[in-house]
Write an enzyme that holds these catalytic residues in place. Structure first.
Site, short mmCIF file in Angstrom:
data_model
loop_
_atom_site.label_atom_id
_atom_site.label_comp_id
_atom_site.label_asym_id
_atom_site.label_seq_id
_atom_site.Cartn_x
_atom_site.Cartn_y
_atom_site.Cartn_z
N THR D 45 22.57 -26.03 0.63
CA THR D 45 21.70 -26.62 -0.87
C THR D 45 21.60 -25.04 -1.30
O THR D 45 21.77 -24.69 -2.68
CB THR D 45 20.63 -27.19 -0.72
N HIS D 48 24.48 -23.56 -2.88
CA HIS D 48 24.60 -24.13 -4.14
C HIS D 48 23.54 -23.09 -5.61
O HIS D 48 24.25 -23.33 -6.71
CB HIS D 48 23.99 -25.71 -4.34
N ILE D 294 23.13 -41.74 6.26
CA ILE D 294 22.62 -40.54 6.46
C ILE D 294 22.10 -39.57 5.89
O ILE D 294 23.21 -39.00 4.92
CB ILE D 294 22.94 -40.00 8.13
#
Lengths: 349, 349, 349, 349
Positions: D45, D48, D294
């Site tokens: 993340t 990103h 999940i």
């Protein structure tokens, strides 16, 4: 077709002892197999039968019979309707021969089937060169697991059942009583990522085995204070997540309730010989405990899990196998059982 | 902003009794609300506090305080940091104010938080015109459920917790003890498809209520033989799937273990006043029972399930609400509690 | 010993149709029973076999055989090794005859046994005056449940399995598709305290049945907007706790994922006839959903739960039994199946 | 009281890159702490956000902010209402700051709280000398676990959550995708007694890491045939008990369904970038699979389990920590992330 005779350890008659006898090789049942036995092990139950204590006297209704219910061997003949096994399969088996038709058997609770018969107690057992057994009681072994380990799966399964009867991975654990099943339970807990693990017993010999199979903290009772040790070592001093009671001592059963943290689990497997007085209010209800009676093995979830654990190498129970004896020397094995200076005793054929 | 005074039932000092007092309206906490109370109900705990028995004397450390922890009302003011509630919300709340930070609170076991404070025992309670309460202790009610039912959700939640602590749908059930929580448990078991249901109590009044909320078989103890009745009525005579022990009587706790079938569940909620002696070997281990200590409510799974059950109409607890009294007549309510000729007693404001 | 002939509905040969034939009464298997059939019901599978569609052509390898797998009757003869049943027992049975020896059968997952044979498809079925069946496939009925209801337990068990495959008591539910199993699922959800319940179907006839068995909200698709209805009626507009997909329509399967709330459950039972494209990221992973493929019944947990629910009166499926026909009029039953203007069609003998 | 300035890695503005800035040391929240950061790690993340891809552009609504959400450090100041932490505590924390009041948060499903804000995305993160964080987001570390391991617990927790979302001890497992979370999942599965374990990836570098953390069988896709390997190595060729899909590749998600045995579990964690077409009938329903989405970590069950696993030494994730860099060299870390020739990259302060 096998025709010649075989050796068997036979409970000949009520009273102490057992005899090595020559018996005819049995015929496999239509829905079962004949197994050439490679190794067997001695259970506390076998020792009860051998020494003919009060339990045996009350429990056993007929003699003679072949003793024993822990075994590993190879299928040498299959019955005409046997569909799941074939000659050459390397197998072990469950000691509880359940009815298959009761509510419990039909809903995943065969371990408490009320019609169970036990090999080597109610029907002829496995302490012989050959063993005739229904396929429903047989499980295939992993070839990486040698017979002297594979034959111990029935009692190891007790420990797997107890340890995995609730969450245990990543949990703190106390194991009370380091007889063979207590030791197995420590090894299982360790193998599935539990910890820390406290172990207690009265015998230094067995605590040393507990250390070998993965206990972090060893407490020799009654001299050392397990409850204080757990209080110091657990979150907020509240106790362990899981207690596995393997001793059957009434004082240990009481202690088990105190050792568990609020919201924890206590699994009781050791059989007390008398009634036990508990502080149900403080030690069970206000703590919101779950207390489980553990008997036998989940049929057959426990066996499949155990097989995979043994095959993976994550579960090493070899330190618990302390004595290997030739089959004929079973009386030496019984002496070891009495001495408690042993883990598991295996007889090889 | 509310400014005037309010009525409150206050435990003024150690010793028997309580007084109706005029108190200033409290300020809502920054992360909470001020509630205009519509109805409250009387718990056994309140009766202990009122009558100042041994438990109260040992448990309560300071007076005065406002009593009560079972309530329903409407939010009339919200604190500056309150995010989940607003003025006009119709609400009730949990009596256990848990810490939120311990292992138990952080892993779904807040019902056994060891830092719990109880409203009306450790901190000011809800028996007043207005109640200041943190939003973490508040739940929104379904508008179809009237305040005199909604205020009983804390003890009803005990029963929901106990009944649903394992499988119960399609299971046979015995409920021992038909005080309000036992009666609630019967209603819940009935509402979720359990059956048949056996209920036992010493009091005909309460057995009649048990019948009204769905028990199939009523046993007045000690004259009638619950164990024989269960043996006759269950599969293979082996006992019920689930026992909910709500009486706290030592003999009932012992009986609970015998009533459960092999592989069954015993949930213990009634608090015994002394230690209990159990046949752990025969009644727990060999039967493979699961025994649970039940305290409080699952936070807040129990509340959400209960709310839906009440809203759906499948759970009708109205027969258990036997007495409605004006708020000022709380002493009449206490008399009813002592007589045991009541279900639940509600005070309306 | 039964000797005379009997009526049977026989799939005589590949191609459309079936014939009423006279056959010899079969002999019970050694480990089974002979049952005098009282009532049978028609499954969608039977209609496939009768109308000989693509599925039947690919699935069925031999003819002739006796059709049918949903039945109720009375034991009139028991095999020599049958231990759990006796003459006079009122029984029904499971349509999946599982192997009993595979990993799945031995670990409580017999419903996905890969060696299953189905009565009336792979082996002779029950649409006859007499039916020979192994005891392992038979369950005793409660005498309060009449044969025309008891015979429907196999498909009802599908619904019980689906509904109870996770928590459902006190949960909001959407049932997509109101064929017989969808209708059964609504009745079960209602009977165990679920709610509110949304039901969707294309057919007004079936939505009316859905209302009768307890659905709160009826949505006729494609005209009415189920997703909007669920959004309006659920906590924070987030969707239902449980979705039971019973239609097999690809669009419904996609919708099922959207209807479930974050953390919810989707149980898929309707069989789609082609692949389905899903937004796995948004509709499954980010929502933390649990999606279950549901097939058959838990052996035999589902049967015991179902039996108790039927006996308790909490589960009333009688509105779903829309048509009773004499055995010989099975072709009328097949016409009804095609029309979809029916719930369950029962043939009585 | 800390007064001087601190270093922070700041997402200064939309577009590629980030900058090292001097910022004032923040004040701990009233119900939180100020932490001196010891080590942080880089999540996908973060990459990103740094590279400002389409996801970041759509997801991030304001700049500037301090990046990062994986950390370990020491409490140096506590807010006035903080009750569970004190100065000197060695801590890490959860990246999802959940609301605490929604249905999900209140019923043990905080990982799918719909009001979650993420540190380093929605609010200021931890890539700085000091980090102000609410106590509700903080967990105490075991002192035996060094900061460069402890800081990785947030992504490790994803793997613990996925692996332990169903039974895994003693089960066969396939892990698809050996990025850091896939590698963590292999280590966890190994540490809790799963096996055998198959691992697949496109990159030899990562397969070598998979071997180091305990995978038994390494399959480089697309050249090597994972499905054939699993067929050969599992009971009856039926597939693995558990599939952990960590790649997000649509083809791998389809394959996951085929790899699972009848009755098995598929846990999906890798996020596919487009819709995925599945054979729901054959691969999910008829097999009776359980498929789980999940996301995040169970709050905070996952953290407690993870802490114990790390402390016990049964879970060794050190091979996955492939690169340690000084805090200022975060751009080198970002280059490593892009190359995929890395496990986990840690920045030390």
């Amino acid at each position: 077709m096998v025709q010649y005779g075989m050796r068997a350890i036979v409970k000949v008659a009520p009273g102490r002892g057992a005899g090595l006898r020559e018996l005819p090789v049995p015929t496999p049942p239509r829905d079962g197999v004949l197994v050439k036995i490679s190794a067997v092990s001695i259970c506390g139950t076998d020792y009860h039968v051998y020494s003919w204590d009060a339990w045996a006297e009350q429990r056993i209704h007929r003699t003679p019979f072949t003793m024993g219910h822990e075994w590993a061997g190879v299928v040498i003949e299959a019955g005409s309707e046997c569909t799941s096994l074939q000659v050459g399969d390397y197998v072990s088996g469950e000691s509880h021969r359940v009815c298959g038709h009761c509510l419990q058997c039909r809903t995943g609770q065969g371990h408490v089937c009320q019609n169970t018969r036990i090999f080597g107690v109610d029907v002829d057992g496995c302490w012989a060169d050959y063993f005739a057994v229904p396929e429903a009681s047989v499980l295939k072994n992993d070839v990486r697991v040698p017979p002297e380990i594979a034959c111990m799966q029935d009692p190891l399964g007790n420990a797997v059942h107890a340890a995995l009867a609730g969450e245990i991975t990543g949990k703190s654990v106390a194991v009370l009583g380091c007889g063979p099943i207590g030791l197995f339970a420590i090894a299982v807990a360790r193998g599935v990522g539990a910890g820390p693990i406290w172990a207690s017993d009265t015998t230094p010999y067995r605590l040393e085995l507990a250390r070998k199979v993965g206990a972090d903290h060893l407490l020799r009772i009654p001299d050392e204070d397990l409850e204080a040790a757990v209080r110091i070592g657990t979150e907020a001093g509240h106790g362990v997540d899981v207690v596995l009671e393997m001793s059957g001592a009434p004082a240990a059963i009481q202690q088990a309730m105190r050792l568990a943290r609020p919201g924890g689990r206590v699994s009781l497997m050791g059989i007390p010989s008398r009634a036990v007085t508990l502080d149900i209010a403080e030690d069970l209800i206000f703590k919101g405990l779950t207390v489980q009676g553990i008997v036998g093995r989940r049929l057959y979830d426990t066996w499949y899990t155990m097989k995979a654990l043994l095959a993976s190498g994550r579960l090493d129970v070899s330190p618990i196998l302390t004595h290997r004896l030739p089959f004929e020397e079973f009386e030496t094995g019984m002496d070891l059982m009495r001495s408690r200076q042993c883990g598991k005793v295996v007889l090889t054929l």
